[in-house]
Write a protein that holds these residues in place. Structure first.
Motif, PDB file in Angstrom:
ATOM      1  N   VAL A  25       0.839  -1.204   0.000  1.00 64.02           N
ATOM      2  CA  VAL A  25       0.000   0.000   0.000  1.00 64.02           C
ATOM      3  C   VAL A  25       0.873   1.254   0.000  1.00 64.02           C
ATOM      4  O   VAL A  25       0.604   2.214  -0.729  1.00 64.02           O
ATOM      5  N   ARG A  26       1.945   1.254   0.810  1.00 68.55           N
ATOM      6  CA  ARG A  26       2.859   2.403   0.829  1.00 68.55           C
ATOM      7  C   ARG A  26       3.502   2.609  -0.535  1.00 68.55           C
ATOM      8  O   ARG A  26       3.696   3.729  -0.987  1.00 68.55           O
ATOM      9  N   ALA A  60      13.228   2.364   6.338  1.00 71.58           N
ATOM     10  CA  ALA A  60      13.542   1.483   5.212  1.00 71.58           C
ATOM     11  C   ALA A  60      12.745   1.877   3.965  1.00 71.58           C
ATOM     12  O   ALA A  60      13.299   1.958   2.861  1.00 71.58           O
ATOM     13  N   ALA A  61      11.439   2.127   4.146  1.00 77.13           N
ATOM     14  CA  ALA A  61      10.593   2.492   3.008  1.00 77.13           C
ATOM     15  C   ALA A  61      10.999   3.840   2.418  1.00 77.13           C
ATOM     16  O   ALA A  61      11.022   4.020   1.195  1.00 77.13           O
ATOM     17  N   LEU A 177       8.236  11.975   6.549  1.00 74.82           N
ATOM     18  CA  LEU A 177       8.327  10.671   7.196  1.00 74.82           C
ATOM     19  C   LEU A 177       9.778  10.264   7.410  1.00 74.82           C
ATOM     20  O   LEU A 177      10.123   9.679   8.439  1.00 74.82           O
ATOM     21  N   PHE A 178      10.650  10.598   6.449  1.00 79.01           N
ATOM     22  CA  PHE A 178      12.066  10.263   6.594  1.00 79.01           C
ATOM     23  C   PHE A 178      12.737  11.126   7.659  1.00 79.01           C
ATOM     24  O   PHE A 178      13.344  10.615   8.608  1.00 79.01           O
ATOM     25  N   LEU A 179      12.600  12.445   7.544  1.00 80.74           N
ATOM     26  CA  LEU A 179      13.244  13.347   8.497  1.00 80.74           C
ATOM     27  C   LEU A 179      12.618  13.213   9.887  1.00 80.74           C
ATOM     28  O   LEU A 179      13.319  13.255  10.899  1.00 80.74           O
ATOM     29  N   ILE A 210       9.962  -3.909   2.956  1.00 82.32           N
ATOM     30  CA  ILE A 210      10.675  -3.422   1.777  1.00 82.32           C
ATOM     31  C   ILE A 210      10.231  -4.186   0.529  1.00 82.32           C
ATOM     32  O   ILE A 210      10.029  -3.589  -0.542  1.00 82.32           O
ATOM     33  N   CYS A 211      10.072  -5.496   0.678  1.00 76.11           N
ATOM     34  CA  CYS A 211       9.586  -6.304  -0.448  1.00 76.11           C
ATOM     35  C   CYS A 211       8.203  -5.820  -0.891  1.00 76.11           C
ATOM     36  O   CYS A 211       7.897  -5.748  -2.092  1.00 76.11           O
TER      37      CYS A 211
END
Length: 250
Positions: A25-26, A60-61, A177-179, A210-211
Motif C-alpha cells: 500500500v505504501r 527502510a521504506a 516521514l524520513f526526516l 521493503i519487499c
C-alpha cells in the motif's frame, strides 16, 4: 528466531504478512505504512511495542523511495513540521508509556479511524493552512506519532487543507516521514521504547515491508491513481474497526 524476537512462529508469520501488505500500500499510495501495521497488528503486540518497529519500517521504506520525488517537496515547510513534530513526540510517548495497554490500543485505533475518515471525505479544517496552523499541525503530528506512529496522516490533512498539488503532497509526506523518523529516534531511546528487542524486530520485519514497497511501486498504474487513496483509507477504517471490536470483546 522466535527466541530473539520473543514471538511465536505464528505471530512472526502474521506480522511479516501484515508488514508486506502495508508495504504494498505504501508503494503505490505513498503513505499509511505505519498506520496499516498499527491497525493490523494491534491484536498481536501493544502500540508501545509496535511504535519502534514502525520506525524501522518507515526508515527502510523512505530510503527505498528516496528517488520518488523528494525534490518536489517544500523543504522549508517540511523542516518546520519536523521541528514541531520533534517537540510533540515526547508528549505522545509519555502518554503511551503510562497508559494501560488496552486503553492505548483503543486510542491508537480510534486515532487511525478518525484521521482516515477526515482524509477519506476530504475534510478541510479551517485555519489549518495558516502559519499557526502549520505549527499546530507539526506538534499534533509528533504527539500522534508518539501515540500510534501515524503522524504522516496529520500532515496529509494539513496538505489537503492547503490545496497543495498531489505531486507535492506525496513528496512532502515522503520527506517528512524520513526526516521525522530520524529526529524521533532520540526520543525512542530516551523513553526506553527502542531497546535491543525492538531493534531486532524492526530489522527483521523491515525485510517483508521493503519487499512490499517494491511490489507496490511495480503495481502502481497512473490511470488507477484516483482510487488508491480511497482504497487505502477505507482499508484503514475497516482494520481499525475490527481491532476495536477485538479489544471490546476481550
Amino acid at each position: 528466531m522466535t527466541g530473539l524476537l520473543n514471538l511465536t512462529t505464528p505471530e512472526i508469520l502474521m506480522l511479516a504478512l501484515i508488514c508486506f501488505g502495508a508495504g504494498i500500500v505504501r508503494g503505490f499510495s505513498g503513505f499509511a505504512l505505519s498506520a496499516l501495521v498499527m491497525a493490523g497488528a494491534a491484536f498481536i503486540l501493544p502500540p508501545i511495542q509496535l511504535i519502534p518497529i514502525c520506525w524501522w519500517l518507515e526508515i527502510a521504506a523512505s530510503l527505498l523511495m528516496a528517488r520518488g520525488g523528494w525534490q518536489e517537496a517544500d523543504r522549508s515547510l517540511v523542516w518546520t513540521l519536523v521541528i514541531m513534530s520533534a517537540l510533540g513526540t515526547p508528549i505522545g510517548l509519555s502518554l503511551t508509556t503510562t497508559l494501560d495497554v488496552e486503553m492505548s490500543k483503543l486510542i491508537a485505533l480510534g486515532l487511525i479511524i478518525a484521521l482516515a475518515l477526515l482524509l477519506l471525505f476530504r475534510v478541510k479544517i479551517p485555519g489549518l493552512a495558516t502559519k499557526p496552523g502549520l505549527y499546530c499541525t507539526g506538534l499534533l503530528a509528533g504527539t500522534v506519532t508518539g501515540l500510534a506512529s501515524v503522524g504522516g496522516m496529520v500532515i496529509a490533512l494539513y496538505v489537503l487543507s492547503s490545496d497543495t498539488p498531489a505531486r507535492k503532497m506525496r513528496a512532502a509526506l515522503a520527506l517528512f516521514l524520513f526526516l521525522g523518523s530520524a529526529t524521533s529516534l532520540a526520543w525512542h531511546f530516551a523513553f526506553g521504547v527502542m531497546n535491543n528487542e525492538a531493534i531486532l524486530r524492526g530489522i527483521a520485519f523491515a525485510v517483508p515491508a521493503i519487499c512490499g514497497v517494491w511490489a507496490g511501486t511495480q503495481l502502481f498504474t497512473p490511470r488507477f491513481e484516483p482510487y488508491y487513496r480511497p482504497f487505502c483509507l477505507t482499508l484503514l477504517c475497516a482494520l481499525s474497526a475490527i481491532g476495536l471490536v477485538r479489544v471490546a470483546i476481550t
